[in-house]
Design a protein around this motif. Structure first.
Motif, PDB file in Angstrom:
ATOM      1  N   ALA A 220       0.668  -1.234   0.078  1.00 35.70           N
ATOM      2  CA  ALA A 220      -0.170   0.008   0.026  1.00 35.70           C
ATOM      3  C   ALA A 220       0.872   1.355  -0.002  1.00 35.70           C
ATOM      4  CB  ALA A 220      -1.065  -0.025   1.283  1.00 35.70           C
ATOM      5  N   ALA A 221       1.865   1.129  -1.003  1.00 37.00           N
ATOM      6  CA  ALA A 221       2.847   2.325  -1.001  1.00 37.00           C
ATOM      7  C   ALA A 221       2.177   3.579  -1.593  1.00 37.00           C
ATOM      8  CB  ALA A 221       3.985   2.076  -1.655  1.00 37.00           C
ATOM      9  N   PRO A 222       2.557   4.717  -1.582  1.00 33.41           N
ATOM     10  CA  PRO A 222       2.155   5.914  -2.157  1.00 33.41           C
ATOM     11  C   PRO A 222       2.088   5.730  -3.608  1.00 33.41           C
ATOM     12  CG  PRO A 222       3.229   6.738  -0.497  1.00 33.41           C
ATOM     13  CD  PRO A 222       3.511   5.279  -0.565  1.00 33.41           C
ATOM     14  N   ARG A 223       3.178   4.942  -3.994  1.00 26.90           N
ATOM     15  CA  ARG A 223       3.125   4.792  -5.511  1.00 26.90           C
ATOM     16  C   ARG A 223       3.912   3.385  -5.885  1.00 26.90           C
ATOM     17  NH1 ARG A 223       4.107   9.874  -8.397  1.00 26.90           N
ATOM     18  NH2 ARG A 223       1.730   9.728  -8.244  1.00 26.90           N
ATOM     19  N   THR A 224       3.405   2.532  -6.659  1.00 27.44           N
ATOM     20  CA  THR A 224       4.182   1.126  -6.925  1.00 27.44           C
ATOM     21  C   THR A 224       3.967   1.056  -8.230  1.00 27.44           C
ATOM     22  OG1 THR A 224       3.305   0.414  -4.716  1.00 27.44           O
ATOM     23  CG2 THR A 224       3.932  -1.226  -6.609  1.00 27.44           C
ATOM     24  N   ALA A 225       5.128   0.777  -8.956  1.00 24.60           N
ATOM     25  CA  ALA A 225       4.976   0.505 -10.471  1.00 24.60           C
ATOM     26  C   ALA A 225       5.352  -0.814 -10.795  1.00 24.60           C
ATOM     27  CB  ALA A 225       6.168   1.518 -11.273  1.00 24.60           C
ATOM     28  N   VAL A 226       4.720  -1.486 -11.805  1.00 27.87           N
ATOM     29  CA  VAL A 226       4.917  -2.766 -12.140  1.00 27.87           C
ATOM     30  C   VAL A 226       5.257  -2.911 -13.759  1.00 27.87           C
ATOM     31  CG1 VAL A 226       3.536  -5.082 -12.726  1.00 27.87           C
ATOM     32  CG2 VAL A 226       2.885  -3.425 -10.680  1.00 27.87           C
ATOM     33  N   GLY A 227       6.271  -3.728 -13.938  1.00 25.20           N
ATOM     34  CA  GLY A 227       6.973  -3.590 -15.365  1.00 25.20           C
ATOM     35  C   GLY A 227       6.328  -4.836 -15.906  1.00 25.20           C
ATOM     36  N   ARG A 228       6.611  -5.087 -17.297  1.00 24.53           N
ATOM     37  CA  ARG A 228       6.080  -5.897 -17.954  1.00 24.53           C
ATOM     38  C   ARG A 228       6.787  -7.489 -18.036  1.00 24.53           C
ATOM     39  NH1 ARG A 228       6.191  -3.962 -23.741  1.00 24.53           N
ATOM     40  NH2 ARG A 228       8.106  -3.088 -23.282  1.00 24.53           N
ATOM     41  N   ALA A 229       6.126  -8.364 -18.463  1.00 32.43           N
ATOM     42  CA  ALA A 229       6.619  -9.740 -18.281  1.00 32.43           C
ATOM     43  C   ALA A 229       7.724 -10.014 -19.312  1.00 32.43           C
ATOM     44  CB  ALA A 229       5.561 -10.871 -18.395  1.00 32.43           C
TER      45      ALA A 229
END
Length: 368
Positions: A220-229
Motif C-alpha cells: 500500500a505504498a503511495p506509488r508502486t510501479a509494475v513492469g511487463r513480463a
C-alpha cells in the motif's frame, strides 16, 4: 544420569542437555548460583542447537524434562533434613534452571539473528547482481534457484516507492509483514521480496500475478510501479527498469494512480524518443503562454487539470481550487494565446501532448 536426561529430553539430542543434570546436582548440595562459565556453556549450546535446526521450545522442553527427571535423585533434595532445607534447595535449583534456560534462549536467539543477517546479506548480494544485469548468467541462474526463482520463466517486477524519508531496508517492518502475508496466503511461491536502493522490490513469475497483486495491496505504498513480463535474467532486469522508469515518469508528470503499469505508459518513451521534435512542439504550441500575466505555469497547470478531469469544467475548477468562471477565463486565454482551443477534440489533444512534453522537459523552468 545423562542417559536419563536424554530420554526425558525426547527429540532433543543428548549432547544439547549433557551436563545440565550434573550441574543441578552440584547446586542442590551447595545452593550456589549458576556460574558465568556455566551460563556461557548453555549459551553456546543454544547457538549450536539453533544452527542444528532445533527449535527453542524443544530445547527448553528438553532441559525442563531433564530437571524434572533428575529432581528426586538430586543430592540436596534426597538429603534434605526438613521442609525449610528442601525449600532452600528447591529455590537454588529453580534459580539455576531459570538462569540456564535464559542463557539457552539468548544463545539460540543470537544464532538466529546471525543467520537472518547472513541470509539478508546473501539476498542483498543476489538481488544487486541480478538487477545490475552484468553478472555471469550461469552463476545468477544457479543462485536464483536457492531463492525460489527459475529464471527460464517469464517474470514481472514490481517496485514500491518508499514512504517519505523512511526507505525500505532489511530491518524495515513492512518487509517482514509482506513476507508473512504472502507466506500465509500462498505458502511456497516463486517470488522474491527484497529491498533495493530504498525501495521494495517483488519479483514473481507471470503465472503468479496474484502474488504480485497481493504484494502491491499489502505494501500500500503511495506509488508502486509494475513492469511487463519478460523471460530470463535479462528479462528480470528489463522489467525492473520499466518499473523504475514508470516511477520516474509518475514523479515528473504528477500522475495520480497509486499503481502504475509500465504497459500503460509506453506512449511516453515514444514521445521522448525524438527529444528535438518534442522540444519543438512545446516551444511552438506552449511558448506563447509565457506572455501571459503570471507566466506560463498557471495556464500549463490548467491544461493538465482540464485533461485529468476528463474535460469537465466543474471537476477541473475543483482540482485547481478555482471558480468555474475563473477556469473558463483561463481556457479562453489559452485559446487566444496559443491558437489551440481546449474544447476542440483535435486541438485539445495537441495541447495535452505538448503539456506532457513540457513536464517531461521541465518547461518552463528549463528552456525547451
Amino acid at each position: 544420569m545423562a542417559t536419563g536426561a536424554a530420554g526425558a529430553a525426547g527429540a532433543v539430542p543428548a549432547e544439547f542437555v549433557a551436563g545440565f543434570p550434573e550441574t543441578l546436582a552440584e547446586i542442590s548440595r551447595s545452593c550456589r548460583v549458576l556460574s558465568r562459565a556455566e551460563r556461557e556453556g548453555r549459551r553456546a549450546l543454544g547457538e549450536q542447537a539453533a544452527d542444528s535446526g532445533i527449535a527453542l521450545s524443544a530445547l527448553i522442553g528438553g532441559h525442563l524434562g531433564a530437571a524434572r527427571h533428575a529432581w528426586p535423585t538430586l543430592p540436596g533434595v534426597a538429603g534434605a533434613r526438613d521442609a525449610a532445607e528442601l525449600r532452600k534447595v528447591g529455590a537454588a535449583v529453580l534459580a539455576a534452571l531459570e538462569a540456564g534456560v535464559a542463557a539457552l534462549a539468548d544463545g539460540h536467539g543470537r544464532a538466529q539473528r546471525h543467520a537472518v543477517r547472513r541470509a539478508a546479506g546473501a539476498r542483498k548480494a543476489f538481488v544487486d547482481d541480478l538487477l545490475y544485469g552484468r553478472s555471469d548468467p550461469g552463476r545468477i541462474a544457479e543462485q536464483a534457484e536457492g531463492f525460489g526463482l527459475r529464471l527460464a520463466d517469464r517474470h514481472i517486477v514490481a517496485v514500491a516507492a518508499a514512504v517519505g524519508e523512511d526507505p525500505y531496508d532489511e530491518t524495515h517492518p513492512m518487509l517482514h509483514r509482506v513476507e508473512r502475508e504472502l507466506a500465509g496466503r500462498f505458502g511456497d511461491h516463486d517470488a522474491l521480496i527484497a529491498p533495493k536502493d530504498g525501495q521494495l522490490v517483488c519479483i514473481a513469475t507471470s503465472v503468479q500475478r496474484h502474488v504480485l497483486d497481493a504484494f502491491v495491496k499489502t505494501v500500500a505504498a503511495p506509488r508502486t510501479a509494475v513492469g511487463r513480463a519478460h523471460s530470463g535474467a535479462v528479462g528480470v532486469v528489463r522489467s525492473y527498469e520499466e518499473a523504475l522508469s514508470a516511477l520516474d515518469l509518475a514523479e515528473r508528470l504528477a500522475l495520480e494512480p497509486a499503481v502504475l503499469n509500465a504497459a500503460d505508459l509506453l506512449v511516453f518513451p515514444v514521445l521522448m524518443r525524438d527529444r528535438a521534435a518534442m522540444s519543438d512542439l512545446v516551444r511552438t504550441v506552449l511558448g506563447p503562454l509565457e506572455d501571459a500575466r503570471g507566466g506560463a505555469q498557471p495556464l500549463l497547470d490548467t491544461i493538465t487539470a482540464y485533461a485529468a478531469s476528463g474535460y469537465v469544467n466543474a471537476e477541473a475548477a475543483r482540482r485547481l481550487d478555482l471558480s468555474v468562471r475563473a477556469l473558463s477565463y483561463r481556457l479562453e486565454r489559452i485559446a487566444a494565446l496559443t491558437g489551440f482551443d481546449p474544447d476542440d477534440a483535435l486541438q485539445r489533444y495537441t495541447l495535452e501532448t505538448a503539456a506532457m512534453g513540457a513536464r517531461l522537459l521541465d518547461w518552463p523552468s528549463t528552456p525547451a
